[in-house]
Write a protein that holds these residues in place. Structure first.
Motif, mmCIF file in Angstrom:
data_model
loop_
_atom_site.group_PDB
_atom_site.id
_atom_site.type_symbol
_atom_site.label_atom_id
_atom_site.label_comp_id
_atom_site.label_asym_id
_atom_site.label_seq_id
_atom_site.Cartn_x
_atom_site.Cartn_y
_atom_site.Cartn_z
ATOM 1 N N LEU A 79 0.818 -1.219 0.000
ATOM 2 C CA LEU A 79 0.000 0.000 0.000
ATOM 3 C C LEU A 79 0.852 1.269 0.000
ATOM 4 N N ARG A 110 3.023 1.829 -2.007
ATOM 5 C CA ARG A 110 3.239 2.122 -3.428
ATOM 6 C C ARG A 110 1.968 2.666 -4.095
ATOM 7 N N ASN A 111 0.938 2.908 -3.306
ATOM 8 C CA ASN A 111 -0.328 3.438 -3.828
ATOM 9 C C ASN A 111 -0.252 4.964 -3.878
ATOM 10 N N ASN A 165 -3.878 6.786 -7.728
ATOM 11 C CA ASN A 165 -4.959 5.836 -7.976
ATOM 12 C C ASN A 165 -6.296 6.573 -7.969
ATOM 13 N N GLU A 188 4.718 1.146 -9.083
ATOM 14 C CA GLU A 188 3.578 1.819 -8.458
ATOM 15 C C GLU A 188 2.321 0.968 -8.612
ATOM 16 N N LEU A 189 1.477 1.005 -7.604
ATOM 17 C CA LEU A 189 0.221 0.258 -7.625
ATOM 18 C C LEU A 189 -0.747 0.899 -8.620
ATOM 19 N N ASP A 221 -3.654 -1.136 -9.703
ATOM 20 C CA ASP A 221 -4.938 -1.820 -9.510
ATOM 21 C C ASP A 221 -4.882 -2.660 -8.239
ATOM 22 N N GLN A 238 -6.051 -1.417 -4.843
ATOM 23 C CA GLN A 238 -5.920 -0.722 -3.561
ATOM 24 C C GLN A 238 -6.996 -1.164 -2.563
ATOM 25 N N HIS A 242 -6.386 -2.931 1.152
ATOM 26 C CA HIS A 242 -6.946 -2.352 2.382
ATOM 27 C C HIS A 242 -7.814 -3.386 3.111
ATOM 28 N N GLN A 250 -3.241 1.692 -16.492
ATOM 29 C CA GLN A 250 -4.171 2.114 -15.455
ATOM 30 C C GLN A 250 -5.421 2.773 -16.047
#
Length: 326
Positions: free
Chosen positions: A41, A43-44, A47, A81-82, A84, A86, A90, A112
């Protein structure tokens, strides 16, 4: 690992090594732990907006043991990086439980833009593929019943897990009610509202014979006096009566449900009515059990675990209402 893909041993072999590989992209299926989810997370950094409601649904599925490994997982671009997943991450952290997850690395940054942009599978699609539902109307009725069980009037859709449990428990009665109301034409579209039919399902569980008699009256309107409960409800559903103000969204569904229950209760007791009022539930000695309790009893389990999950969803729904109010 074998270089070929065999589907069920009856399809032609497909040699994937003959295809050109995309450099830098790698996919792996793992048991994703809570600690790793927390680190991912970090790396989120770019988004879409966070949805608390989506996370709550995922948490419910994880806690209920309904989480499955699917092609939809966690994705990272070539910068690490994230892009898809998130909400899935969580949910893992909040549920404090490791789950099976597909992780894809090295995606182009532009990917993305295309995530979840095509037609997504609905809950009906999922339940149909699982062999649990044959029509969208069945799922709509089950969803309305589930909102009643969690006392949600905010329009927030209950978790897929609870709707599935409700559908499994009430499917026999749901199909009986749908069959009884078949034949309504386009001019009587109001008679197919899920909120009305969900009340009819509960009536059918209390007294199948009387409920079918009532539904026949609502469907046809023949041989009924103006003060007959079925006629009063029929005219209300078809918009033939004057209502000062109709609420919207989930509140409107509850509005219709409670008036349907009032009319059905009067029919159950064999009395006519001068108008429609609201009734929270049927007044009988033995109430239909909530879907989750029925499932627990059917499996020989104590209802406590399912009651806890239901209470959590009720609390979360109340919190969502409070947030909107402020």
């Amino acid at each position: 690992m074998k270089p070929t893909l065999v589907l069920n041993g009856q399809f032609p072999r497909v040699n994937l090594e003959e295809l050109d590989a995309i450099p830098g992209v790698r996919c792996v299926a793992v048991w994703l732990t809570v600690s790793t989810a927390q680190r991912l997370l970090e790396r989120n950094v770019h988004n879409r907006k966070f949805s608390e409601n989506v996370v709550q649904k995922y948490v419910m599925e994880i806690k209920a043991g309904e989480w499955r490994l699917t092609p939809a997982g966690i994705g990272f671009n070539d910068k690490g990086e994230l892009v898809d997943g998130q909400h899935r991450l969580h949910a893992i952290v909040r549920a404090k439980t490791a789950v099976p997850m597909l992780i894809t690395l090295g995606l182009p940054s532009s990917s993305q833009e295309k995530v979840d942009r095509q037609r997504r599978r609905t809950l009906f699609d999922a339940l149909y593929l699982a062999g649990l539902a044959i029509s969208r109307q069945e799922v709509e009725i089950a969803a309305c019943l589930t909102r009643r069980f969690v006392r949600s009037e905010s329009g927030v859709v209950p978790s897929d897990f609870l709707v599935k449990q409700t559908l499994e428990c009430h499917i026999e009665h749901i199909r009986a009610v749908i069959a009884a109301m078949k034949g309504a034409n386009k001019n009587t579209r109001g008679l197919s509202q899920a909120s009305f039919l969900s009340a009819a399902v509960l009536y059918h569980e209390i007294d199948a014979v009387k409920s079918l008699e009532f539904l026949e009256g609502v469907r046809t309107g023949t041989m009924l006096t103006e003060d007959h409960p079925a006629m009063r409800l029929r005219r209300f559903l078809l918009g033939e009566t004057t209502v000062k103000s109709l609420p919207r969204g989930g509140a409107n569904q509850s509005f219709i449900f409670r008036r349907a229950v009032f009319a059905m209760q009067a029919h159950l007791e064999g009395r006519n009515i001068s108008g429609l009022r609201e009734a929270e539930d049927f007044q009988v000695k033995k109430q239909p059990l909530a879907a989750n309790e029925v499932r627990s009893l059917a499996r020989g389990q104590q209802p406590s675990l399912m009651s806890q999950l239901l209470s959590e969803e009720l609390l979360q729904a109340d919190e969502m209402i409070d947030l909107k109010a402020h």
